[in-house]
Design a protein around this motif. Sequence first.
Motif, PDB file in Angstrom:
ATOM      1  N   GLU A 140      -1.081   4.580   4.953  1.00  0.00           N
ATOM      2  CA  GLU A 140      -0.869   5.240   3.671  1.00  0.00           C
ATOM      3  C   GLU A 140      -2.202   5.387   2.957  1.00  0.00           C
ATOM      4  N   LEU A 141      -2.476   6.577   2.424  1.00  0.00           N
ATOM      5  CA  LEU A 141      -3.748   6.829   1.753  1.00  0.00           C
ATOM      6  C   LEU A 141      -3.573   6.769   0.239  1.00  0.00           C
ATOM      7  N   ARG A 142      -4.513   6.139  -0.413  1.00  0.00           N
ATOM      8  CA  ARG A 142      -4.516   6.000  -1.866  1.00  0.00           C
ATOM      9  C   ARG A 142      -5.065   7.279  -2.503  1.00  0.00           C
ATOM     10  N   VAL A 143      -4.396   7.763  -3.543  1.00  0.00           N
ATOM     11  CA  VAL A 143      -4.881   8.957  -4.227  1.00  0.00           C
ATOM     12  C   VAL A 143      -4.851   8.730  -5.731  1.00  0.00           C
ATOM     13  N   CYS A 144      -5.740   9.462  -6.428  1.00  0.00           N
ATOM     14  CA  CYS A 144      -5.856   9.422  -7.882  1.00  0.00           C
ATOM     15  C   CYS A 144      -5.706  10.845  -8.401  1.00  0.00           C
TER      16      CYS A 144
ATOM     17  N   VAL B  92       3.597  14.044  -5.295  1.00  0.00           N
ATOM     18  CA  VAL B  92       2.958  13.015  -4.463  1.00  0.00           C
ATOM     19  C   VAL B  92       3.981  11.972  -4.038  1.00  0.00           C
ATOM     20  N   ALA B  93       4.847  11.587  -4.955  1.00  0.00           N
ATOM     21  CA  ALA B  93       5.857  10.580  -4.636  1.00  0.00           C
ATOM     22  C   ALA B  93       6.796  11.044  -3.534  1.00  0.00           C
ATOM     23  N   GLY B  94       6.981  12.351  -3.437  1.00  0.00           N
ATOM     24  CA  GLY B  94       7.867  12.897  -2.422  1.00  0.00           C
ATOM     25  C   GLY B  94       7.197  13.163  -1.089  1.00  0.00           C
ATOM     26  N   ARG B  95       5.911  12.877  -0.997  1.00  0.00           N
ATOM     27  CA  ARG B  95       5.167  13.117   0.244  1.00  0.00           C
ATOM     28  C   ARG B  95       4.959  11.814   0.997  1.00  0.00           C
ATOM     29  N   ARG B  96       5.236  11.815   2.287  1.00  0.00           N
ATOM     30  CA  ARG B  96       4.953  10.643   3.120  1.00  0.00           C
ATOM     31  C   ARG B  96       3.444  10.472   3.279  1.00  0.00           C
ATOM     32  N   GLY B  97       3.006   9.213   3.362  1.00  0.00           N
ATOM     33  CA  GLY B  97       1.613   8.933   3.707  1.00  0.00           C
ATOM     34  C   GLY B  97       0.648   8.896   2.542  1.00  0.00           C
ATOM     35  N   PHE B  98       1.164   9.030   1.316  1.00  0.00           N
ATOM     36  CA  PHE B  98       0.293   8.989   0.141  1.00  0.00           C
ATOM     37  C   PHE B  98       0.870   8.026  -0.892  1.00  0.00           C
ATOM     38  N   ARG B  99      -0.020   7.391  -1.642  1.00  0.00           N
ATOM     39  CA  ARG B  99       0.402   6.541  -2.756  1.00  0.00           C
ATOM     40  C   ARG B  99      -0.479   6.836  -3.959  1.00  0.00           C
ATOM     41  N   LEU B 100       0.126   7.279  -5.041  1.00  0.00           N
ATOM     42  CA  LEU B 100      -0.613   7.592  -6.267  1.00  0.00           C
ATOM     43  C   LEU B 100      -0.882   6.294  -7.019  1.00  0.00           C
ATOM     44  N   VAL B 101      -2.157   5.913  -7.108  1.00  0.00           N
ATOM     45  CA  VAL B 101      -2.516   4.622  -7.699  1.00  0.00           C
ATOM     46  C   VAL B 101      -3.299   4.750  -8.990  1.00  0.00           C
TER      47      VAL B 101
ATOM     48  N   ASP C  42       2.105   8.379 -19.306  1.00  0.00           N
ATOM     49  CA  ASP C  42       3.527   8.003 -19.360  1.00  0.00           C
ATOM     50  C   ASP C  42       4.336   8.829 -18.363  1.00  0.00           C
ATOM     51  N   ALA C  43       4.036  10.118 -18.291  1.00  0.00           N
ATOM     52  CA  ALA C  43       4.772  10.998 -17.372  1.00  0.00           C
ATOM     53  C   ALA C  43       4.512  10.618 -15.922  1.00  0.00           C
ATOM     54  N   VAL C  44       3.284  10.261 -15.610  1.00  0.00           N
ATOM     55  CA  VAL C  44       2.943   9.876 -14.237  1.00  0.00           C
ATOM     56  C   VAL C  44       3.599   8.556 -13.873  1.00  0.00           C
ATOM     57  N   ARG C  45       3.648   7.636 -14.814  1.00  0.00           N
ATOM     58  CA  ARG C  45       4.229   6.312 -14.531  1.00  0.00           C
ATOM     59  C   ARG C  45       5.723   6.391 -14.199  1.00  0.00           C
TER      60      ARG C  45
ATOM     61  N   HIS D 226       6.814   8.128 -11.949  1.00  0.00           N
ATOM     62  CA  HIS D 226       6.872   8.377 -10.507  1.00  0.00           C
ATOM     63  C   HIS D 226       5.922   7.490  -9.708  1.00  0.00           C
ATOM     64  N   ALA D 227       5.050   6.752 -10.370  1.00  0.00           N
ATOM     65  CA  ALA D 227       4.039   5.985  -9.646  1.00  0.00           C
ATOM     66  C   ALA D 227       3.727   4.688 -10.377  1.00  0.00           C
ATOM     67  N   ASP D 228       3.429   3.669  -9.598  1.00  0.00           N
ATOM     68  CA  ASP D 228       3.004   2.381 -10.146  1.00  0.00           C
ATOM     69  C   ASP D 228       1.475   2.398 -10.211  1.00  0.00           C
ATOM     70  N   LEU D 229       0.940   2.803 -11.347  1.00  0.00           N
ATOM     71  CA  LEU D 229      -0.499   3.001 -11.466  1.00  0.00           C
ATOM     72  C   LEU D 229      -1.255   1.675 -11.516  1.00  0.00           C
ATOM     73  N   GLU D 230      -2.377   1.635 -10.800  1.00  0.00           N
ATOM     74  CA  GLU D 230      -3.270   0.481 -10.843  1.00  0.00           C
ATOM     75  C   GLU D 230      -4.353   0.648 -11.898  1.00  0.00           C
ATOM     76  N   PHE D 231      -4.728   1.900 -12.185  1.00  0.00           N
ATOM     77  CA  PHE D 231      -5.796   2.131 -13.158  1.00  0.00           C
ATOM     78  C   PHE D 231      -5.670   3.507 -13.793  1.00  0.00           C
ATOM     79  N   VAL D 232      -6.186   3.616 -15.000  1.00  0.00           N
ATOM     80  CA  VAL D 232      -6.392   4.895 -15.685  1.00  0.00           C
ATOM     81  C   VAL D 232      -7.851   4.907 -16.105  1.00  0.00           C
ATOM     82  N   ASN D 233      -8.609   5.825 -15.542  1.00  0.00           N
ATOM     83  CA  ASN D 233     -10.055   5.850 -15.719  1.00  0.00           C
ATOM     84  C   ASN D 233     -10.465   6.991 -16.638  1.00  0.00           C
ATOM     85  N   GLY D 234     -11.481   6.748 -17.448  1.00  0.00           N
ATOM     86  CA  GLY D 234     -11.996   7.799 -18.309  1.00  0.00           C
ATOM     87  C   GLY D 234     -13.418   7.517 -18.736  1.00  0.00           C
ATOM     88  N   GLY D 235     -13.992   8.509 -19.381  1.00  0.00           N
ATOM     89  CA  GLY D 235     -15.276   8.308 -20.023  1.00  0.00           C
ATOM     90  C   GLY D 235     -16.488   8.398 -19.135  1.00  0.00           C
TER      91      GLY D 235
END
Length: 401
Positions: A141-145, A180-189, A235-238, A240-249
């Motif tokens: 499974e590949l991690r995606v942002c 992304v949640a509906g695709r095999r082989g990917f995990r939105l982190v 909030d909308a992304v959460r 469908h996904a268990d987020l590990e980080f939200v990056n900015g700046g």
Amino acid sequence: MAIERDLLRDRLDRATAHLDPPFAVVDLAALDTNAAALVDLAAGKPVRVASKSVRSHDLLTRVLRRPGWRGVLAFTLPEAIRLVRAEVSDDVVVAYPTADRAALAELAGDPELAAAVTLMVDDPAQLDLVDAVRAPGQRPELRVCLDLDASWRPLRGVHVGVRRSPVHSATAAGAFAATVAGRRGFRLVGVMAYEAQIAGLGDAPPGQALRGTAIRAVQRRSYRELLARRGAAVDAVREHADLEFVNGGGTGSLAATSADPAVTEVTAGSGLYGPTLFDAYRAWRPTPAAFFACAVVRRPAPGVATVLGGGWVASGPAERSRLPQPWLPAGLRLVGTEGAGEVQTPLTGAEADRLRVGDRVWFRHAKAGELCERVNELHLVDGEAVVAAVPTYRGAGWAFL
């Protein structure tokens, strides 16, 4: 200020007396001071180091050993793979989408790499490309942002900021997360939203008071809009996904971005070296830490001293702000009709007549990491001595863009 610059020039000259220009140095005391200041600005949120602003394996490692710094924001997938294999970090997010099939095949063929590297995505076609390289059932499974566009669009047809992701609204972000949640082989982190119109645009351009006032007004309004939109998008992304980080700046917006409750981590890199573009910021200006030296080779006329080389121009719009600036001795300036040249750079100013053939002129680059594309090594200065010479990406044979 002039006295401090004179003292810096004397110290750098003594430390590097055994070296022949052109060469580049990093003042470790200034680098460490900047690194600590960036952590303070982040106000308790971890700082991910932007590798494109450093471009040295050794200095990336040095920064990541400091408290408050965690993980790397890389600029290409091959670079991310190199950094993981070199044990710089086991947490590398690739800041831009990739179409490098060979690198994707390497990533998909190694479970340890797949666990350490996060790909940036904003379009289902990017997922399709990965699947075409190696099908979901044949890879870990590949991690995606998700790259959320952080530009400001106050009116129809008006775009303030850089043109990155097509995912702009909270609704679009949620829809993409569902895809992304509906695709095999990917995990939105993760979610990343880089507010370039705030982090990458100086709000106090020298000699342009009215422009500075306008920039600050735009940044205030853009920040307020993004604060609400980024929160809603996360909030909308959460859903469908268990987020590990939200990056900015970035360096130019670290304090403001870290104050956003939706953001869990911030990114910085340019502030470590302190290039000239950051002289145009009011909130925080890093201590200049990276310099390059060129030698005076001719005196073509009274009041003019010419150095060999010097034309290390930065990327971006073709304007004066992208030119390197003569910094030491103070009082030198580029010639308007020639600028910084590939093979020679004439300099004028009060100090030009005091320079002799063989003397050094110290320049600052306009952008941080791009200096490293011009030299094979960085000479690390501690006090009045060079304590090490470490390879840049170029010196290590790493060429990514």
